[in-house]
Design a protein around this motif. Sequence first.
Motif, PDB file in Angstrom:
ATOM      1  N   CYS A  73     -32.158 -25.562  45.050  1.00  0.00           N
ATOM      2  CA  CYS A  73     -31.425 -24.301  45.167  1.00  0.00           C
ATOM      3  C   CYS A  73     -31.585 -23.423  43.927  1.00  0.00           C
ATOM      4  CB  CYS A  73     -29.943 -24.579  45.410  1.00  0.00           C
ATOM      5  SG  CYS A  73     -29.584 -25.361  47.003  1.00  0.00           S
ATOM      6  N   GLY A  74     -31.873 -24.051  42.775  1.00  0.00           N
ATOM      7  CA  GLY A  74     -32.051 -23.287  41.549  1.00  0.00           C
ATOM      8  C   GLY A  74     -30.763 -22.891  40.875  1.00  0.00           C
ATOM      9  N   ALA A  75     -29.636 -23.284  41.439  1.00  0.00           N
ATOM     10  CA  ALA A  75     -28.338 -22.958  40.857  1.00  0.00           C
ATOM     11  C   ALA A  75     -27.302 -23.921  41.416  1.00  0.00           C
ATOM     12  CB  ALA A  75     -27.938 -21.515  41.165  1.00  0.00           C
ATOM     13  N   TRP A  76     -26.232 -24.127  40.636  1.00  0.00           N
ATOM     14  CA  TRP A  76     -25.144 -24.982  41.103  1.00  0.00           C
ATOM     15  C   TRP A  76     -23.850 -24.509  40.475  1.00  0.00           C
ATOM     16  CZ3 TRP A  76     -25.858 -27.401  45.295  1.00  0.00           C
ATOM     17  CH2 TRP A  76     -24.967 -28.388  45.742  1.00  0.00           C
ATOM     18  N   GLU A  77     -22.760 -24.797  41.157  1.00  0.00           N
ATOM     19  CA  GLU A  77     -21.448 -24.349  40.673  1.00  0.00           C
ATOM     20  C   GLU A  77     -20.818 -25.374  39.743  1.00  0.00           C
ATOM     21  OE1 GLU A  77     -17.236 -23.919  42.775  1.00  0.00           O
ATOM     22  OE2 GLU A  77     -18.604 -22.308  43.403  1.00  0.00           O
ATOM     23  N   PHE A  78     -20.216 -24.873  38.675  1.00  0.00           N
ATOM     24  CA  PHE A  78     -19.447 -25.709  37.764  1.00  0.00           C
ATOM     25  C   PHE A  78     -18.232 -24.915  37.328  1.00  0.00           C
ATOM     26  CE2 PHE A  78     -18.260 -26.929  33.437  1.00  0.00           C
ATOM     27  CZ  PHE A  78     -18.088 -28.301  33.564  1.00  0.00           C
ATOM     28  N   TYR A  79     -17.082 -25.491  37.495  1.00  0.00           N
ATOM     29  CA  TYR A  79     -15.812 -24.854  37.133  1.00  0.00           C
ATOM     30  C   TYR A  79     -15.699 -23.445  37.729  1.00  0.00           C
ATOM     31  CZ  TYR A  79     -11.501 -25.167  34.476  1.00  0.00           C
ATOM     32  OH  TYR A  79     -10.160 -25.277  34.142  1.00  0.00           O
ATOM     33  N   GLY A  80     -16.164 -23.325  38.973  1.00  0.00           N
ATOM     34  CA  GLY A  80     -16.064 -22.062  39.688  1.00  0.00           C
ATOM     35  C   GLY A  80     -17.089 -21.018  39.310  1.00  0.00           C
ATOM     36  N   LEU A  81     -18.075 -21.401  38.495  1.00  0.00           N
ATOM     37  CA  LEU A  81     -19.083 -20.454  38.024  1.00  0.00           C
ATOM     38  C   LEU A  81     -20.477 -20.912  38.453  1.00  0.00           C
ATOM     39  CD1 LEU A  81     -17.812 -20.067  34.344  1.00  0.00           C
ATOM     40  CD2 LEU A  81     -17.436 -18.448  36.226  1.00  0.00           C
ATOM     41  N   PRO A  82     -21.380 -19.989  38.757  1.00  0.00           N
ATOM     42  CA  PRO A  82     -22.751 -20.365  39.101  1.00  0.00           C
ATOM     43  C   PRO A  82     -23.599 -20.577  37.847  1.00  0.00           C
ATOM     44  CG  PRO A  82     -22.481 -18.001  39.321  1.00  0.00           C
ATOM     45  CD  PRO A  82     -21.134 -18.535  38.937  1.00  0.00           C
ATOM     46  N   PHE A  83     -24.386 -21.642  37.844  1.00  0.00           N
ATOM     47  CA  PHE A  83     -25.267 -21.940  36.720  1.00  0.00           C
ATOM     48  C   PHE A  83     -26.692 -22.153  37.219  1.00  0.00           C
ATOM     49  CE2 PHE A  83     -21.182 -22.817  34.915  1.00  0.00           C
ATOM     50  CZ  PHE A  83     -21.317 -22.414  33.590  1.00  0.00           C
ATOM     51  N   ARG A  93     -21.984 -31.588  36.330  1.00  0.00           N
ATOM     52  CA  ARG A  93     -21.259 -32.489  37.224  1.00  0.00           C
ATOM     53  C   ARG A  93     -19.757 -32.255  37.107  1.00  0.00           C
ATOM     54  NH1 ARG A  93     -26.095 -34.826  36.128  1.00  0.00           N
ATOM     55  NH2 ARG A  93     -26.897 -36.432  37.538  1.00  0.00           N
ATOM     56  N   GLN A  94     -19.075 -32.575  38.193  1.00  0.00           N
ATOM     57  CA  GLN A  94     -17.634 -32.333  38.252  1.00  0.00           C
ATOM     58  C   GLN A  94     -16.880 -33.118  37.186  1.00  0.00           C
ATOM     59  OE1 GLN A  94     -15.738 -33.355  41.982  1.00  0.00           O
ATOM     60  NE2 GLN A  94     -14.052 -31.935  41.643  1.00  0.00           N
ATOM     61  N   ASP A  95     -17.360 -34.314  36.838  1.00  0.00           N
ATOM     62  CA  ASP A  95     -16.678 -35.123  35.822  1.00  0.00           C
ATOM     63  C   ASP A  95     -16.498 -34.344  34.520  1.00  0.00           C
ATOM     64  OD1 ASP A  95     -16.557 -37.254  37.563  1.00  0.00           O
ATOM     65  OD2 ASP A  95     -18.328 -38.248  36.760  1.00  0.00           O
ATOM     66  N   THR A  96     -17.456 -33.497  34.191  1.00  0.00           N
ATOM     67  CA  THR A  96     -17.416 -32.759  32.929  1.00  0.00           C
ATOM     68  C   THR A  96     -16.307 -31.717  32.917  1.00  0.00           C
ATOM     69  OG1 THR A  96     -19.799 -33.101  32.764  1.00  0.00           O
ATOM     70  CG2 THR A  96     -18.857 -31.461  31.296  1.00  0.00           C
ATOM     71  N   GLU A  97     -15.797 -31.352  34.079  1.00  0.00           N
ATOM     72  CA  GLU A  97     -14.715 -30.374  34.132  1.00  0.00           C
ATOM     73  C   GLU A  97     -13.450 -30.900  33.462  1.00  0.00           C
ATOM     74  OE1 GLU A  97     -14.191 -28.983  38.115  1.00  0.00           O
ATOM     75  OE2 GLU A  97     -16.166 -28.016  38.191  1.00  0.00           O
ATOM     76  N   VAL A  98     -13.308 -32.224  33.375  1.00  0.00           N
ATOM     77  CA  VAL A  98     -12.162 -32.805  32.671  1.00  0.00           C
ATOM     78  C   VAL A  98     -12.161 -32.357  31.213  1.00  0.00           C
ATOM     79  CG1 VAL A  98     -11.063 -34.975  31.955  1.00  0.00           C
ATOM     80  CG2 VAL A  98     -12.151 -34.801  34.207  1.00  0.00           C
ATOM     81  N   GLY A 123     -25.539 -25.317  29.328  1.00  0.00           N
ATOM     82  CA  GLY A 123     -24.501 -24.468  28.740  1.00  0.00           C
ATOM     83  C   GLY A 123     -23.239 -24.406  29.563  1.00  0.00           C
ATOM     84  N   CYS A 124     -23.067 -25.324  30.509  1.00  0.00           N
ATOM     85  CA  CYS A 124     -21.918 -25.247  31.403  1.00  0.00           C
ATOM     86  C   CYS A 124     -20.591 -25.401  30.667  1.00  0.00           C
ATOM     87  CB  CYS A 124     -22.044 -26.259  32.538  1.00  0.00           C
ATOM     88  SG  CYS A 124     -22.037 -27.994  32.058  1.00  0.00           S
ATOM     89  N   ILE A 125     -20.534 -26.256  29.633  1.00  0.00           N
ATOM     90  CA  ILE A 125     -19.272 -26.452  28.922  1.00  0.00           C
ATOM     91  C   ILE A 125     -18.873 -25.199  28.151  1.00  0.00           C
ATOM     92  CG2 ILE A 125     -18.120 -27.742  27.078  1.00  0.00           C
ATOM     93  CD1 ILE A 125     -19.674 -30.219  27.987  1.00  0.00           C
ATOM     94  N   PRO A 126     -19.696 -24.707  27.222  1.00  0.00           N
ATOM     95  CA  PRO A 126     -19.263 -23.536  26.457  1.00  0.00           C
ATOM     96  C   PRO A 126     -19.079 -22.298  27.321  1.00  0.00           C
ATOM     97  CG  PRO A 126     -21.585 -23.996  26.040  1.00  0.00           C
ATOM     98  CD  PRO A 126     -21.033 -25.174  26.798  1.00  0.00           C
ATOM     99  N   ALA A 127     -19.886 -22.138  28.363  1.00  0.00           N
ATOM    100  CA  ALA A 127     -19.743 -20.969  29.228  1.00  0.00           C
ATOM    101  C   ALA A 127     -18.417 -21.005  29.967  1.00  0.00           C
ATOM    102  CB  ALA A 127     -20.900 -20.905  30.208  1.00  0.00           C
ATOM    103  N   ALA A 128     -18.059 -22.150  30.529  1.00  0.00           N
ATOM    104  CA  ALA A 128     -16.799 -22.250  31.258  1.00  0.00           C
ATOM    105  C   ALA A 128     -15.613 -22.008  30.332  1.00  0.00           C
ATOM    106  CB  ALA A 128     -16.686 -23.621  31.922  1.00  0.00           C
ATOM    107  N   VAL A 129     -15.688 -22.554  29.118  1.00  0.00           N
ATOM    108  CA  VAL A 129     -14.607 -22.329  28.154  1.00  0.00           C
ATOM    109  C   VAL A 129     -14.501 -20.850  27.803  1.00  0.00           C
ATOM    110  CG1 VAL A 129     -13.851 -22.762  25.786  1.00  0.00           C
ATOM    111  CG2 VAL A 129     -14.678 -24.659  27.195  1.00  0.00           C
TER     112      VAL A 129
END
Length: 290
Positions: A73-83, A93-98, A123-129
Amino acid sequence: MTSYEAVRRTRAVLTEHGLPDAAFEGDILVQEVMGVRQPVRTLPERTLTEAQQETLADMTRRRCCHEPLQYLCGAWEFYGLPFSVGEGVLIPRQDTEVLVEEVLRLRRGTAATRLLDLCSGSGCIPAAVAVHLSGVTGDVVELSARALPYLRRNLNRHAPALHIWEGDALAPPAELRQNTYDIITCNPPYLTAEDMAQLQPEVAFEPASALYGGTDGLDFYRRLTPLWSRRLARGGWLLYEVGQGQAHAVQQLLEQAGLTGCRILPDLAGIGRVVLGQRKERISDDGKSG
């Protein structure tokens, strides 16, 4: 071939090849070739073009060979955001949302947060924060040349105030080591040698450099903790994601580095997934607290 028929056929092929979530994935693949973002059955039936049918056949073939759906797909959702994701970068992965949830809890109500994310990958962690917390500035560090394009794309989209450093978190530039941070986050490679020998076919597509953490999976924690815990501002927190069964050993490493309030947070399955500790006093470069 109509869109409804495409979903039926794709699901059947995926099922025949033993994909456990064939119903869900078949719909996602057809959505992807059609350029839509909702279940196909909720849309008026359409006829796929010849080019779309060829693309769908290729994507289905690749999925049957266990190429990750996220890469296709070239993209996936993390914490409600597309990456943006693809070959060469670890899939969020969803586990990282903790970990993200805890950072937001720790810093909620503060005017500004100086953040450092190590081994940043997509960059999913810093972007979501940064999206969910006001006043976030700071740095992210990533070594992989293959992951960096995804990291740049995702931070440009979600967190342009963060500065990207191309380099090794274990041997960072001197300039970066002069900074201090309120929050340091890291999801390092933590799979063990045994884990690597038993990878699921999909995970084997992901970069080994983002997965393997040494024989017992703890190599990065041992080296990163004494190095970066010194860069915490007074009252700052270091937060790690960890693998199953590693939490207590990583907690001991944080305590040995002089961090206090160290604790373990479980993921949705009850597995210890995040370990964090706080720097009550600032540690100078000469090793003295103050």
